[in-house]
Structure formats: structure tokens, C-alpha cells
Design an enzyme around this catalytic site. Structure first.
Site, PDB file in Angstrom:
ATOM      1  N   ASP A   1      -2.866   0.612   1.450  1.00 32.55           N
ATOM      2  CA  ASP A   1      -4.123   0.655   0.710  1.00 32.55           C
ATOM      3  C   ASP A   1      -3.855   0.732  -0.801  1.00 32.55           C
ATOM      4  O   ASP A   1      -3.003   1.506  -1.247  1.00 32.55           O
ATOM      5  CB  ASP A   1      -4.903   1.906   1.152  1.00 32.55           C
ATOM      6  CG  ASP A   1      -6.329   1.920   0.646  1.00 32.55           C
ATOM      7  OD1 ASP A   1      -7.083   1.020   1.022  1.00 32.55           O
ATOM      8  OD2 ASP A   1      -6.684   2.851  -0.114  1.00 32.55           O
TER       9      ASP A   1
ATOM     10  N   GLU B   1      -2.415  -4.385   0.383  1.00 35.43           N
ATOM     11  CA  GLU B   1      -3.772  -4.649  -0.086  1.00 35.43           C
ATOM     12  C   GLU B   1      -3.667  -4.593  -1.603  1.00 35.43           C
ATOM     13  O   GLU B   1      -3.778  -3.539  -2.206  1.00 35.43           O
ATOM     14  CB  GLU B   1      -4.779  -3.596   0.400  1.00 35.43           C
ATOM     15  CG  GLU B   1      -6.197  -3.988   0.024  1.00 35.43           C
ATOM     16  CD  GLU B   1      -7.045  -2.890  -0.586  1.00 35.43           C
ATOM     17  OE1 GLU B   1      -8.247  -3.088  -0.736  1.00 35.43           O
ATOM     18  OE2 GLU B   1      -6.507  -1.821  -0.950  1.00 35.43           O
TER      19      GLU B   1
HETATM   20  C1  GLC Z   1      -9.289  -0.018  -0.228  1.00 29.78           C
HETATM   21  C2  GLC Z   1     -10.037   0.072   1.084  1.00 29.78           C
HETATM   22  C3  GLC Z   1     -11.432   0.507   0.797  1.00 29.78           C
HETATM   23  C4  GLC Z   1     -11.375   1.867   0.142  1.00 29.78           C
HETATM   24  C5  GLC Z   1     -10.484   1.859  -1.092  1.00 29.78           C
HETATM   25  C6  GLC Z   1     -10.148   3.238  -1.539  1.00 29.78           C
HETATM   26  O1  GLC Z   1      -9.783  -0.981  -1.085  1.00 29.78           O
HETATM   27  O2  GLC Z   1      -9.970  -1.155   1.754  1.00 29.78           O
HETATM   28  O3  GLC Z   1     -12.226   0.544   1.945  1.00 29.78           O
HETATM   29  O4  GLC Z   1     -12.666   2.259  -0.239  1.00 29.78           O
HETATM   30  O5  GLC Z   1      -9.265   1.234  -0.832  1.00 29.78           O
HETATM   31  O6  GLC Z   1      -9.215   3.829  -0.681  1.00 29.78           O
END
Ligand code: GLC
Length: 489
Positions: free
Chosen positions: A189, A248
């Protein structure tokens, strides 16, 4: 063991909304376990589970209070172990989410920090800078003794200080905990956010990014994050069986994104440039070409994605189910790995008319239209929904989109995905573009051809061969078809 991840299809399970095993209206680990035959039958290679750790759920589990335990809402650690083992029996690999940019404010470390102890694990300052939180409002909150702490997301998600060796050590230990339990990898994340620029410089009024990562902002994509990914790769490689890391990372360009998947870093990075491209032949072709080229420049596979729990579902983004079905055939024919977000195999649209009182996403604070509740509505298993009292209401007209309604029905979106996931393995090798009418794309990989019509009028592709699969009548407006062509001119 082959590099399974290079062409794997990975199904994203948004745990809260996938399947409810205990009937409390919230999805859970036993619910997922019950549905493993469904996932295996769909033909995916792996599942990615969104966070199920102990959490106050301020950001639906992306605010973790204990990285080594399961929230009682979702089950127990024993359930997690059983789920991983049973998935493996179904030949499904399991990827879990890891949230290293921030903890929950309820994490024992932050509680200590609030008492004035070991604040250096977080980012405390006497004065805030001008950064805004991704969810809206200032990125700083003041504590009782006057200091401020940084939270790029919700105030309940304080950012960790990755210059602190204890933080680095703790996360390597957390990775080992889940690897020892048998997981096949991690979705990382905010993989672009952990390291902040020295001195935390102001951005300047008017320059705040409204969309994460689409324009460069000083707090994202700093070079220092790559050292962390390299250390994590060493941990992953110390386990047998090709365990993977998926970034991500919201990077401004495909070139910057490719840095996350250099040979000694993570294995995959979500291709958000592809996700955000409009339904347009020329634009999609350009993104496909640049993604393939930049991934190839570092020897990584591309990772195609159309939807996830943070964006509007692509049926709604593209404006029709026909386009979404065609996009699925386009995506699943491309070289590399692909992600399927739960419910896209049913053709679910975004739910745009949720009553405001049930919406709970903290991102709504930025502006009400940016809320992510509409893509997180629980999956309809049966015409009656299959949920006793779902945490978000399931639209009545989803009865005909339910698994029950589509199962075994020729031409249904569910059967289209099942067939596509079975047949996609026959696409082999490099992508070669072929001339095609304006507003269309035709490419081949080996003997297989994918032809997509992005326009509102039917076209005759003039292709001869065996039709393997089509999202609609071949050549129809907003459609895609797969053909097997023996000898191409
Ligand atoms: C990422 C996740 C999202 C979350 C954010 C903060 O972007 O996919 O759902 O709100 O991180 O952790």
C-alpha cells in the site's frame, strides 16, 4: 518453480464486501474460504486480500492497529491460516496487503507517541507545513502538548518515519510473519509514499495535487523508497516459491513507475496509466505501447488493471457494460499479468445513488463525489443477494447481475470471463499491431488475434479465422473478439 506472476491473473477480494460467512453483514475470511471453489472455477491464479488486520476501520482496514492479528470482524489468525492452506489446495496463490506508510492511531506505537514516548517512529514537528491530506483538509493534526503529526491520509492514519531503523526492522519482521504463515506475496500500500523529502518543503498554495500521483508532489515517489523495496525483495527472495511484492505506486509517468519493478525491487506495479485511459483506441494503444516499453526496459512484466476498491468501476467510467466487456477481452489478451476486481466478472457498475447516511469512506471529505463506497458494495451471490443485512445496500436491480443469475448462462459476463480466463493462455509471445479501421485496434500474439471496435458503429475487420470468443457480435459497436488465425497475410 516458474515465475508464475509474470502472466498471472490476480483477483482482488475486498474482504468486507466479498462474502459473509457468519451472517453479520460484513464479509469475512470464512466467507472467502467458502467461495474458493468459485474463484478456482473462474480460472484466476491468485487472490489478493485487502487488509483484514486488527483495525478501528477508520479507512476500512488501511489503518492497522496490529499487523500480526486478524480483526475479530473478519475472523481469527487460525481462519487466515486455514484460508491460505485451502487456497493452495485449490492451486490459488494468496497475496495479502501490507500498509507501511502509516499505522492506525490506535497502534501501540502511536499511543506511546501520544504519551510523549518514542515519537521518532512517526513524523512530529513543532510547526506543520502546507501539505494537504489525500482525503482533504490539512495533512497535520495537533496533539495535546502542541506538537503536530503528519498524516497524508486520515488523521487516524499517522505516517511512519522510515528514517527510523526500528520502523524498517519491524516491517521486515511483519513480512516474515506472513511469509512464514504461507502467503505468496504482498500488495504494498502506498509504496511510493514511505520516504518524505528532507526538510518537508512546502508545496505552495494552489499546487496541491487533487489526484494522487497524477502530478508530481514532493511527498510521493521520492527516490529513497527504492532502498526499502530492495530490502523487501531480499526478504521475499529468502523464501522458496517466488513470493512477490506488488507496488501500489502512483507515479507520474510509466518511466517513474518502472523503477519500482527493477530486477532487485518489487515484482509488479499496478498500471494506473492504463486504468485511467479513456475508452479510445488511440489513447489506449499509446498507453499499452508505453507500458510495454517501459516495463521491458527493466525486464518486468506489465500489470493491467481496470478497477479496484479506490476508483469508479469501469462499467461506469467507460459508460456501458458493452465497453466494459470489450475492455475485459482487450486486457486479458495483453502480455503480462492482469488484475480482476471482485464483481467486474459480473459486470457490476458503480453504485451512484447510495443514501448519504450509509456512505462512510473518509475520502468523501475531499469532495462528496470522490467517495469510494460505490465501488465497494457487497457482491450479489444470489438473486436475493446472499447477504442477510449487507453493510452497504445492494441495489435491487443487481438480482440479474448476481452469480446465480449468470452462472451457466451463455453470453453472460460471468461466462465471458470464465471463457476468457481459460483461453487467454493460448495467447503467446509478443504483441504485434496490425492495420485496422480508424477507432479500432487489432493485434496478434502468436496465432491469436484480438480485435476491438471502440466506435459506436459496426466495422468489418475482414479477419478470417476461427472465432474463439466475443463480447458481442464480432465487429459490433463497442465490442471485442478473439480469433485464431492460421496464416496471416
Ligand atoms: C491505498 C488504498 C486505499 C487507502 C489508502 C491509504 O491507496 O488502496 O484504499 O485509503 O491507500 O492507506
Amino acid at each position: 518453480m516458474t515465475a508464475w506472476w509474470r502472466d498471472a491473473v490476480i483477483y482482488q477480494v475486498y474482504v468486507r464486501s466479498f462474502a459473509d460467512g457468519d451472517g453479520d453483514g460484513v464479509g469475512d475470511l470464512i466467507g472467502i474460504r467458502d467461495r474458493l471453489p468459485y474463484l478456482a472455477g473462474l480460472g484466476v491464479d491468485a487472490v489478493w486480500l485487502t487488509p483484514f488486520y486488527r483495525s478501528p476501520m477508520a479507512d476500512f482496514g488501511y489503518d492497522v492497529a496490529d499487523y500480526r492479528d486478524v480483526d475479530p470482524m473478519f475472523g481469527t489468525l487460525a481462519d487466515a491460516k486455514a484460508l491460505i492452506d485451502e487456497a493452495h489446495q485449490h492451486r490459488l496463490r494468496v497475496i495479502v496487503d501490507i500498509v507501511p506508510n502509516h499505522t492506525s492511531a490506535a497502534h501501540p506505537w502511536f499511543q506511546e507517541a501520544l504519551r510523549g514516548e518514542k515519537r521518532d517512529r512517526y513524523i512530529f514537528r513543532d510547526q506543520p507545513n502546507d501539505w494537504e491530506s489525500i482525503f482533504g483538509g490539512p495533512a497535520w493534526t495537533q496533539v495535546a502538548d502542541g506538537q503536530w503529526y503528519l498524516h497524508l491520509f486520515d488523521p487516524a492514519q499517522p505516517d511512519l518515519n522510515w528514517d527510523n531503523e526500528e520502523v524498517r526492522g519491524e516491517f521486515e519482521s511483519i513480512l516474515r510473519f506472513w511469509l512464514d504463515l504461507g502467503v505468496d506475496g504482498f500488495r504494498v500500500d502506498v509504496a511510493h509514499g514511505m520516504v518524505k523529502p528532507a526538510g518537508l518543503p512546502d508545496i505552495g498554495k494552489g499546487n496541491q495535487a487533487r489526484m494522487v500521483g497524477r502530478e508530481p508532489v514532493p511527498f510521493f515517489d521520492n527516490d529513497g523508497v527504492h532502498e526499502i523495496h530492495r530490502a523487501w525483495r531480499r526478504v521475499l527472495d529468502s523464501y522458496p516459491g517466488e513470493r512477490i511484492g506488488v507496488a501500489e505506486a502512483w507515479a507520474p509517468t510509466p518511466e517513474r513507475l518502472a523503477r519500482y519493478v527493477r530486477p532487485d525491487e518489487l515484482h509488479q506495479a499496478f498500471n494506473f496509466h492504463y486504468l485511467f485511459a479513456p475508452w479510445d483506441a488511440a489513447e489506449l494503444r499509446a498507453v499499452i505501447d508505453s507500458s510495454l516499453a517501459t516495463a521491458a526496459s527493466v525486464g518486468a512484466p506489465t500489470t493491467w488493471v481496470l478497477s479496484n476498491h479506490d476508483v469508479k468501476r469501469h462499467v461506469t467510467r467507460y459508460g456501458s457494460l458493452a465497453r466494459a466487456r470489450a475492455a475485459a477481452l482487450l486486457t486479458l489478451a495483453l502480455p503480462g499479468s492482469a488484475y480482476v476486481y471482485q464483481g467486474e466478472e459480473l459486470g457490476l457498475p458503480e453504485v451512484l445513488d447510495l443514501p448519504p447516511e450509509v456512505c462512510r469512506d473518509p475520502q468523501r471529505l475531499r469532495d462528496p463525489d470522490s467517495g469510494r463506497d460505490g465501488c465497494r458494495v457487497p457482491l450479489p451471490w444470489t438473486r436475493e443477494s446472499g447477504w442477510a443485512d449487507p453493510w452497504l445496500p445492494i441495489p435491487a436491480d443487481w438480482a440479474e447481475l448476481s452469480v446465480e443469475a449468470q452462472d451457466g448462462v451463455p453470453g453472460s459476463t460471468l461466462e465471458l470471463y470464465r471463457a476468457a480466463l481459460r483461453l487467454r493462455r493460448s495467447f503467446e509471445g509478443e504483441l504485434i499491431w496490425h492495420d485496422s479501421p480508424r477507432g479500432t485496434l487489432v493485434f496478434s500474439r502468436g496465432e491469436l488475434v484480438c480485435a476491438v471496435n471502440f466506435t459506436e458503429t459496426p466495422v468489418d475487420f475482414g479477419l478470417e479465422g476461427e472465432l474463439l470468443l466475443a463480447s458481442d457480435e464480432p465487429g459490433a459497436a463497442n465490442s471485442a473478439a478473439w480469433l485464431k488465425v492460421k496464416c496471416r497475410a
